[in-house]
Design a protein around this motif. Structure first.
Motif, PDB file in Angstrom:
ATOM      1  N   THR A 191       0.844  -1.200   0.000  1.00 34.23           N
ATOM      2  CA  THR A 191       0.000   0.000   0.000  1.00 34.23           C
ATOM      3  C   THR A 191       0.879   1.250   0.000  1.00 34.23           C
ATOM      4  OG1 THR A 191      -1.666  -1.182   1.300  1.00 34.23           O
ATOM      5  CG2 THR A 191      -1.847   1.223   1.199  1.00 34.23           C
ATOM      6  N   SER A 213       2.124   7.276   0.339  1.00 33.09           N
ATOM      7  CA  SER A 213       1.738   8.642  -0.031  1.00 33.09           C
ATOM      8  C   SER A 213       0.288   8.922   0.334  1.00 33.09           C
ATOM      9  CB  SER A 213       1.954   8.859  -1.529  1.00 33.09           C
ATOM     10  OG  SER A 213       1.215   7.914  -2.291  1.00 33.09           O
ATOM     11  N   TYR A 214      -0.570   7.890   0.259  1.00 31.26           N
ATOM     12  CA  TYR A 214      -1.962   8.071   0.665  1.00 31.26           C
ATOM     13  C   TYR A 214      -2.038   8.456   2.139  1.00 31.26           C
ATOM     14  CZ  TYR A 214      -3.127   5.536  -3.654  1.00 31.26           C
ATOM     15  OH  TYR A 214      -3.245   5.139  -4.945  1.00 31.26           O
ATOM     16  N   GLU A 215      -1.280   7.771   2.953  1.00 33.71           N
ATOM     17  CA  GLU A 215      -1.310   8.016   4.392  1.00 33.71           C
ATOM     18  C   GLU A 215      -0.708   9.380   4.735  1.00 33.71           C
ATOM     19  OE1 GLU A 215       0.372   4.607   6.410  1.00 33.71           O
ATOM     20  OE2 GLU A 215      -0.084   3.371   4.671  1.00 33.71           O
ATOM     21  N   SER A 236      -0.790  12.018   2.904  1.00 33.32           N
ATOM     22  CA  SER A 236      -1.786  13.043   2.567  1.00 33.32           C
ATOM     23  C   SER A 236      -2.859  13.129   3.646  1.00 33.32           C
ATOM     24  CB  SER A 236      -2.436  12.711   1.219  1.00 33.32           C
ATOM     25  OG  SER A 236      -1.481  12.667   0.191  1.00 33.32           O
ATOM     26  N   ALA A 237      -3.249  11.965   4.190  1.00 33.42           N
ATOM     27  CA  ALA A 237      -4.268  11.972   5.243  1.00 33.42           C
ATOM     28  C   ALA A 237      -3.724  12.616   6.519  1.00 33.42           C
ATOM     29  CB  ALA A 237      -4.723  10.553   5.531  1.00 33.42           C
ATOM     30  N   ILE A 257      -8.299   4.321   4.706  1.00 28.09           N
ATOM     31  CA  ILE A 257      -7.374   4.315   3.572  1.00 28.09           C
ATOM     32  C   ILE A 257      -6.773   2.939   3.337  1.00 28.09           C
ATOM     33  CG2 ILE A 257      -5.209   5.253   2.687  1.00 28.09           C
ATOM     34  CD1 ILE A 257      -5.856   7.857   4.102  1.00 28.09           C
TER      35      ILE A 257
END
Length: 287
Positions: free
Chosen positions: A175, A178-180, A182-183, A197
């Motif tokens: 996973t 970068s998603y985390e 941003s969150a 996420i």
């Protein structure tokens, strides 16, 4: 046709014959293997409806009396409910704890992390339920968990957790962080990141672990047989052991009927989950 053309055509025809023979041989081999595995399933599908089932597959003498005779056993329906309860509770506990542990091990650089995972996996494979049953029973006795569903759920879940963590960590590693990140910029907590996420991305892994845990608990015999004293709390795997005559001979009519009923929930669960999520042992979105 010249002599040279005829000489060139001979190897081509020979190659075609060899290819056809090889194809027929492969098809025959696959048919034999498929038949070898299909015969037990065919017996399981036909024996419950046979008035006089035997260990061989034959045209059944159709009857529904086997189901009526099976339902005369007061523990059959309750055992199926107990199996559902124990399997569902164990799967939920394994999925929840394995997801938390796998996420932490994937994101936090702990010294010796990989060695710890392999040691846990090795110990869970070497120290099986049979070898650990005496200390487990002693621990359950001291914690007053004997003859309780909770004791069975905790014992079975503990044995499944190391392998579940090992498998889910690969999904977590796949996973993108970068998603985390941003969150986190928007103030999301670690649990919110995991829930909103990470979990949606690794749902196929969670589904795989859930089905695997349910199937493992569903067929477990030794742990509930030792920890549960009340037949009314026993799962189907234990009640199946009681479908014998006083002399110890198996009653094929009752055993085959109960086996069919007992296998249907797991098969249906596998089909439904497989259609929605699919099963794979590597996951996440590759970077």
């Amino acid at each position: 046709m010249s002599a040279g053309d005829r000489g060139a055509a001979v190897p081509v025809e020979t190659g075609r014959v060899r290819h056809a023979v090889a194809a027929i041989g492969r098809a025959t081999f696959l048919a034999v293997v498929a038949g070898f595995f299909a015969l037990p399933l065919l017996w399981l599908a036909t024996a419950p409806f046979d008035a006089h089932p035997t260990i061989t597959t034959s045209v059944p003498e159709f009857t529904l009396g086997n189901f009526r005779a099976l339902l005369d056993n007061p523990y059959v329906l309750s055992s199926l409910g107990n199996s559902v309860l124990q399997a569902a509770a164990s799967a939920a506990l394994v999925v929840a704890l394995a997801a938390l542990a796998a996420y932490a091990l994937s994101r936090v650089r702990v010294p010796g992390r990989d060695a710890l995972l392999y040691v846990l996996l090795l110990l869970s494979s070497v120290v099986t339920g049979t070898a650990a049953m005496v200390p487990v029973f002693e621990l359950a006795t001291r914690l007053d968990l004997v003859d309780t569903h909770l004791g069975v759920v905790l014992t079975l879940s503990g044995g499944l957790l190391p392998a579940a963590i090992f498998i889910l960590k690969d999904f977590m590693d796949g996973t993108p962080t970068s998603y985390e990140e941003s969150a986190r910029v928007f103030g999301a907590s670690p649990l919110q990141i995991l829930r909103h996420i990470v979990v949606p991305v690794v749902r196929p892994g969670l589904a795989t672990i859930a089905v695997w845990a349910v199937a493992s608990v569903w067929g477990s015999f030794l742990t509930p047989f030792i920890l549960l004293r009340d037949p009314g709390k026993s799962p189907g795997a234990v009640i199946l052991y009681t479908l014998y005559t006083e002399g110890g001979s198996p009653r094929l009519d009752l055993i085959s009927t109960f086996s069919l009923l007992y296998s249907l929930p797991v098969v249906l669960m596998y089909v439904l989950v497989s259609r929605r999520y699919g099963f794979r042992f590597h996951g996440g979105i590759k970077r």
